[in-house]
Scaffold this motif. Sequence first.
Motif, mmCIF file in Angstrom:
data_model
loop_
_atom_site.group_PDB
_atom_site.id
_atom_site.type_symbol
_atom_site.label_atom_id
_atom_site.label_comp_id
_atom_site.label_asym_id
_atom_site.label_seq_id
_atom_site.Cartn_x
_atom_site.Cartn_y
_atom_site.Cartn_z
ATOM 1 N N PRO A 123 30.800 82.913 49.644
ATOM 2 C CA PRO A 123 31.282 81.759 50.406
ATOM 3 C C PRO A 123 32.307 81.005 49.558
ATOM 4 O O PRO A 123 32.181 80.981 48.325
ATOM 5 N N VAL A 124 33.305 80.396 50.184
ATOM 6 C CA VAL A 124 34.377 79.740 49.434
ATOM 7 C C VAL A 124 34.597 78.318 49.945
ATOM 8 O O VAL A 124 34.745 78.096 51.159
ATOM 9 N N PHE A 125 34.544 77.357 49.007
ATOM 10 C CA PHE A 125 34.919 75.958 49.280
ATOM 11 C C PHE A 125 35.924 75.613 48.183
ATOM 12 O O PHE A 125 35.548 75.583 46.997
ATOM 13 N N LEU A 126 37.176 75.386 48.521
ATOM 14 C CA LEU A 126 38.131 75.078 47.444
ATOM 15 C C LEU A 126 39.177 74.067 47.901
ATOM 16 O O LEU A 126 39.476 73.967 49.090
ATOM 17 N N GLY A 127 39.692 73.316 46.917
ATOM 18 C CA GLY A 127 40.749 72.343 47.212
ATOM 19 C C GLY A 127 40.524 71.029 46.507
ATOM 20 O O GLY A 127 40.154 71.002 45.319
ATOM 21 N N SER A 128 40.735 69.928 47.225
ATOM 22 C CA SER A 128 40.640 68.582 46.645
ATOM 23 C C SER A 128 39.279 68.372 46.009
ATOM 24 O O SER A 128 38.234 68.519 46.674
ATOM 25 N N LYS A 129 39.304 68.017 44.728
ATOM 26 C CA LYS A 129 38.086 68.011 43.906
ATOM 27 C C LYS A 129 36.948 67.188 44.517
ATOM 28 O O LYS A 129 35.816 67.649 44.625
ATOM 29 N N LYS A 130 37.274 65.955 44.981
ATOM 30 C CA LYS A 130 36.202 65.086 45.489
ATOM 31 C C LYS A 130 35.634 65.615 46.804
ATOM 32 O O LYS A 130 34.435 65.469 47.081
ATOM 33 N N GLU A 131 36.459 66.286 47.606
ATOM 34 C CA GLU A 131 35.959 66.826 48.891
ATOM 35 C C GLU A 131 35.096 68.063 48.649
ATOM 36 O O GLU A 131 34.089 68.263 49.320
ATOM 37 N N VAL A 132 35.489 68.883 47.691
ATOM 38 C CA VAL A 132 34.653 70.055 47.357
ATOM 39 C C VAL A 132 33.306 69.576 46.822
ATOM 40 O O VAL A 132 32.250 70.108 47.188
ATOM 41 N N ALA A 133 33.337 68.520 46.004
ATOM 42 C CA ALA A 133 32.083 67.974 45.466
ATOM 43 C C ALA A 133 31.207 67.438 46.600
ATOM 44 O O ALA A 133 29.983 67.623 46.597
ATOM 45 N N GLU A 134 31.837 66.810 47.604
ATOM 46 C CA GLU A 134 31.081 66.264 48.745
ATOM 47 C C GLU A 134 30.435 67.393 49.545
ATOM 48 O O GLU A 134 29.241 67.360 49.864
ATOM 49 N N ALA A 135 31.202 68.443 49.822
ATOM 50 C CA ALA A 135 30.652 69.582 50.592
ATOM 51 C C ALA A 135 29.511 70.233 49.808
ATOM 52 O O ALA A 135 28.474 70.607 50.364
ATOM 53 N N THR A 136 29.689 70.341 48.486
ATOM 54 C CA THR A 136 28.651 70.935 47.635
ATOM 55 C C THR A 136 27.402 70.051 47.628
ATOM 56 O O THR A 136 26.270 70.556 47.679
ATOM 57 N N ARG A 137 27.624 68.710 47.631
ATOM 58 C CA ARG A 137 26.483 67.770 47.638
ATOM 59 C C ARG A 137 25.618 67.995 48.884
ATOM 60 O O ARG A 137 24.379 68.045 48.798
ATOM 61 N N TYR A 138 26.236 68.187 50.039
ATOM 62 C CA TYR A 138 25.461 68.435 51.280
ATOM 63 C C TYR A 138 24.548 69.648 51.085
ATOM 64 O O TYR A 138 23.388 69.660 51.497
ATOM 65 N N HIS A 139 25.067 70.690 50.437
ATOM 66 C CA HIS A 139 24.281 71.925 50.269
ATOM 67 C C HIS A 139 23.157 71.734 49.261
ATOM 68 O O HIS A 139 22.019 72.148 49.488
ATOM 69 N N LEU A 140 23.474 71.075 48.149
ATOM 70 C CA LEU A 140 22.451 70.905 47.101
ATOM 71 C C LEU A 140 21.345 69.959 47.570
ATOM 72 O O LEU A 140 20.158 70.212 47.308
ATOM 73 N N GLU A 141 21.723 68.929 48.320
ATOM 74 C CA GLU A 141 20.702 68.003 48.846
ATOM 75 C C GLU A 141 19.803 68.726 49.845
ATOM 76 O O GLU A 141 18.584 68.564 49.858
ATOM 77 N N HIS A 142 20.412 69.596 50.649
ATOM 78 C CA HIS A 142 19.601 70.363 51.623
ATOM 79 C C HIS A 142 18.628 71.291 50.904
ATOM 80 O O HIS A 142 17.467 71.432 51.267
ATOM 81 N N ASP A 143 19.123 71.893 49.812
ATOM 82 C CA ASP A 143 18.248 72.812 49.063
ATOM 83 C C ASP A 143 17.065 72.053 48.449
ATOM 84 O O ASP A 143 15.947 72.558 48.390
ATOM 85 N N ALA A 144 17.358 70.794 48.033
ATOM 86 C CA ALA A 144 16.287 69.996 47.392
ATOM 87 C C ALA A 144 15.293 69.467 48.423
ATOM 88 O O ALA A 144 14.114 69.298 48.145
ATOM 89 N N ASN A 145 15.797 69.223 49.645
ATOM 90 C CA ASN A 145 14.910 68.707 50.721
ATOM 91 C C ASN A 145 15.158 69.506 52.004
ATOM 92 O O ASN A 145 15.786 68.988 52.934
ATOM 93 N N PRO A 146 14.746 70.754 52.034
ATOM 94 C CA PRO A 146 15.085 71.616 53.220
ATOM 95 C C PRO A 146 14.482 71.060 54.513
ATOM 96 O O PRO A 146 13.482 70.417 54.530
#
Length: 342
Positions: A319-342
């Motif tokens: 899977p690929v998420f790339l580009g503006s640093k803060k937006e990639v971090a935001e998209a990644t945050r959604y995934h990591l938070e979901h993994d921590a609280n599925p």
Amino acid sequence: MSSISLTRFLIEEERAGHVNPDLRLLIEVVARACKSISVAVGKGALGGVLGDVIASGAASINVQGEAQKKLDVLSNEILLEANAWGGHLAACASEEMDHSQPIPDAFPRGAYLLLFDPLDGSSNIDVNVSVGTIFSVLRCPEGVEQAGDEHFLQPGREQVAAGYCIYGPSTMLVLTIGHGTHAFTLDREQGSFVLTQKGMRVPEETKEFAINVSNQRHWEAPMQRYVSDLLAGKEGPRGKDFNMRWIASMVADVHRILTRGGIFIYPWDRKDPGKAGKLRLMYEANPMAMLVEQAGGAASNGRERIMDIAPSQLHQRVPVFLGSKKEVAEATRYHLEHDANP
Ligand code: P6P
């Protein structure tokens, strides 16, 4: 101000100790091959190379069961031939290439391994939309006479160079050798690439995202929520409106992001659960990740940095998420938070 050619740029980079003669030659070889591909692409229907490869009365089907475009195969041959006399170890063409054509095993030993996707986005050729060549360069491990798949299996952070050539209204080579990301425009009259953007920078924030929303029902939950919040605009949790672009040609979408920011996403989806994503790690995600990071952006697979992924297979997808640093971090945050609280 006098123009700086790619050759002069690379000589100055060599003087600065950023590149050695072997790598400089390899980059020149790839650039020369891209010029030939640009000529073939630019001819369009007049070149007799549009449409599918017709072999023995049926369109040639690649290892994935996809019709191969004639220009795909021609571009692959141009790069392989250039690499052969360029003296570098075997290129690993994308899996889409018809591997029944054995890569010439007479490649002389070289210091570097070249991976490339000869014509990414080739489904756009027949509708005259920009396509491109993507390449990645790794060091060949010491003492290797003939590179095998295993020698290519290095994480993206080991790349010594990466780039793409976009065949659009103008042909541009975008390159990094680990000291910034720079763009060169092909001067067709001189036949040389000329430096037109030194030190490209991706804005840290963006209001523009690129994704194929028709796959939304197949995405995992955090991806659904992330895009739903983008679409909710300023009334939603993000508090701002977003614009969307999707060219369905990675090189063109990434070039826009390197030029004005944005986030490009091709997430995992349930359409083909056995695949980890659509895009290839070794010759799409890794080179694009290096270019974007060198321009101040970021690249993740939704959970970890793309260039830290240890490859297990040459043609593996990610899977690929790339580009503006803060937006990639935001998209990644959604995934990591979901993994921590599925
Ligand atoms: P879809 C082109 O085939 C490609 O590999 C990338 O260049 C592009 O970003 C993506 O696939 C487009 O995928 O599913 O929207 O056709």
